[in-house]
Design a protein around this motif. Structure first.
Motif, PDB file in Angstrom:
ATOM      1  N   UNK A   6       0.819  -1.216   0.000  1.00  0.00           N
ATOM      2  CA  UNK A   6       0.000   0.000   0.000  1.00  0.00           C
ATOM      3  C   UNK A   6       0.860   1.277   0.000  1.00  0.00           C
ATOM      4  N   UNK A   7       2.156   1.122   0.045  1.00  0.00           N
ATOM      5  CA  UNK A   7       3.063   2.266   0.131  1.00  0.00           C
ATOM      6  C   UNK A   7       3.358   2.845  -1.255  1.00  0.00           C
ATOM      7  N   UNK A   8       3.955   4.021  -1.254  1.00  0.00           N
ATOM      8  CA  UNK A   8       4.393   4.651  -2.500  1.00  0.00           C
ATOM      9  C   UNK A   8       5.915   4.767  -2.489  1.00  0.00           C
ATOM     10  N   UNK A   9       6.472   4.925  -3.671  1.00  0.00           N
ATOM     11  CA  UNK A   9       7.915   5.122  -3.786  1.00  0.00           C
ATOM     12  C   UNK A   9       8.270   6.501  -3.257  1.00  0.00           C
ATOM     13  N   UNK A  10       9.502   6.660  -2.802  1.00  0.00           N
ATOM     14  CA  UNK A  10       9.922   7.904  -2.154  1.00  0.00           C
ATOM     15  C   UNK A  10      11.154   8.463  -2.846  1.00  0.00           C
ATOM     16  N   UNK A  11      11.129   9.766  -3.124  1.00  0.00           N
ATOM     17  CA  UNK A  11      12.310  10.481  -3.602  1.00  0.00           C
ATOM     18  C   UNK A  11      12.854  11.311  -2.458  1.00  0.00           C
ATOM     19  N   UNK A  12      14.163  11.255  -2.251  1.00  0.00           N
ATOM     20  CA  UNK A  12      14.819  11.986  -1.170  1.00  0.00           C
ATOM     21  C   UNK A  12      15.903  12.887  -1.717  1.00  0.00           C
ATOM     22  N   UNK A  13      16.060  14.037  -1.099  1.00  0.00           N
ATOM     23  CA  UNK A  13      17.229  14.882  -1.315  1.00  0.00           C
ATOM     24  C   UNK A  13      17.959  14.930   0.017  1.00  0.00           C
ATOM     25  N   UNK A  14      19.160  14.398   0.044  1.00  0.00           N
ATOM     26  CA  UNK A  14      19.968  14.352   1.255  1.00  0.00           C
ATOM     27  C   UNK A  14      21.057  15.401   1.103  1.00  0.00           C
ATOM     28  N   UNK A  15      21.033  16.406   1.956  1.00  0.00           N
ATOM     29  CA  UNK A  15      21.999  17.504   1.868  1.00  0.00           C
ATOM     30  C   UNK A  15      23.194  17.152   2.747  1.00  0.00           C
ATOM     31  N   UNK A  16      24.351  17.058   2.120  1.00  0.00           N
ATOM     32  CA  UNK A  16      25.566  16.592   2.784  1.00  0.00           C
ATOM     33  C   UNK A  16      26.181  17.692   3.643  1.00  0.00           C
ATOM     34  N   UNK A  17      26.788  17.263   4.741  1.00  0.00           N
ATOM     35  CA  UNK A  17      27.534  18.166   5.625  1.00  0.00           C
ATOM     36  C   UNK A  17      29.019  17.971   5.339  1.00  0.00           C
TER      37      UNK A  17
END
Length: 184
Positions: A44-55
């Motif tokens: 029942x879930x959806x795919x996820x797009x992430x933006x990970x901002x690096x330190x």
């Protein structure tokens, strides 16, 4: 600025409450598109797009780092082997160059528009960096229940629920601040 664009399939997710804690400790900054339902099973879930901002890493001048705990969702029971797989594809590495940096430090590859950070709604132009993959994809093996055990699991769950509910009701009747006539 350096960021990673990562795609998570339906079988994997990140916990937004855990991300909030990591952001409060300045360990990671992640923008999630769309919102995540942590209760939803894989089907029942959806795919996820992430933006990970690096330190930037204080121990290495040209290094960046981020922390991103990934979790597996509940899946439907399997027919025979008790396992399913989730495929995590290689991320895109994005670099955003400030106008003050000379053009020699920023190259023009495939420019894309993406959010500048998790905190504001502005978009920036990012350069997609080409790199050599260690692995094209990572396969995560997820243990799942077996369909042949479904009836046993249902019966045991029902019995455990009935027993625990009876014990709670008995404790309330015994230690509650009302007359026993109300429990009859």
């Amino acid at each position: 600025m350096v960021a990673i664009k990562q795609y998570l399939p339906k079988g994997l997710y990140i916990d937004p409450y855990e991300l909030t804690s990591l952001q409060q400790h300045n360990l990671t900054e992640v923008l999630v598109i769309p919102d995540i339902d942590v209760e939803a099973p894989e089907y029942l879930a959806t795919e996820i797009d992430l933006f990970i901002y690096m330190k930037s890493d204080s121990q290495c001048a040209h290094c960046f780092r981020a922390m991103l705990p990934v979790h597996c969702r509940y899946h439907r029971p399997a027919e025979n082997d008790g396992k399913t797989s989730g495929v995590l594809k290689s991320p895109e590495i994005l670099i955003h160059c400030q106008k003050s940096i000379s053009s020699g430090g920023c190259w023009k590859q495939s420019e894309i528009e993406a959010p500048c950070s998790q905190r504001n709604g502005h978009t920036c132009r990012w350069n997609n960096v080409k790199y050599k993959f260690v692995n094209e994809k990572v396969i995560v093996h997820i243990p799942v229940g077996l369909k042949e055990h479904s009836s046993l699991v249902c019966v045991m769950t029902l019995l455990a629920t009935a027993l625990c509910s009876s014990l709670v009701l008995a404790a309330v009747c015994k230690h509650g601040h009302f007359s026993l006539a109300q429990c009859s």
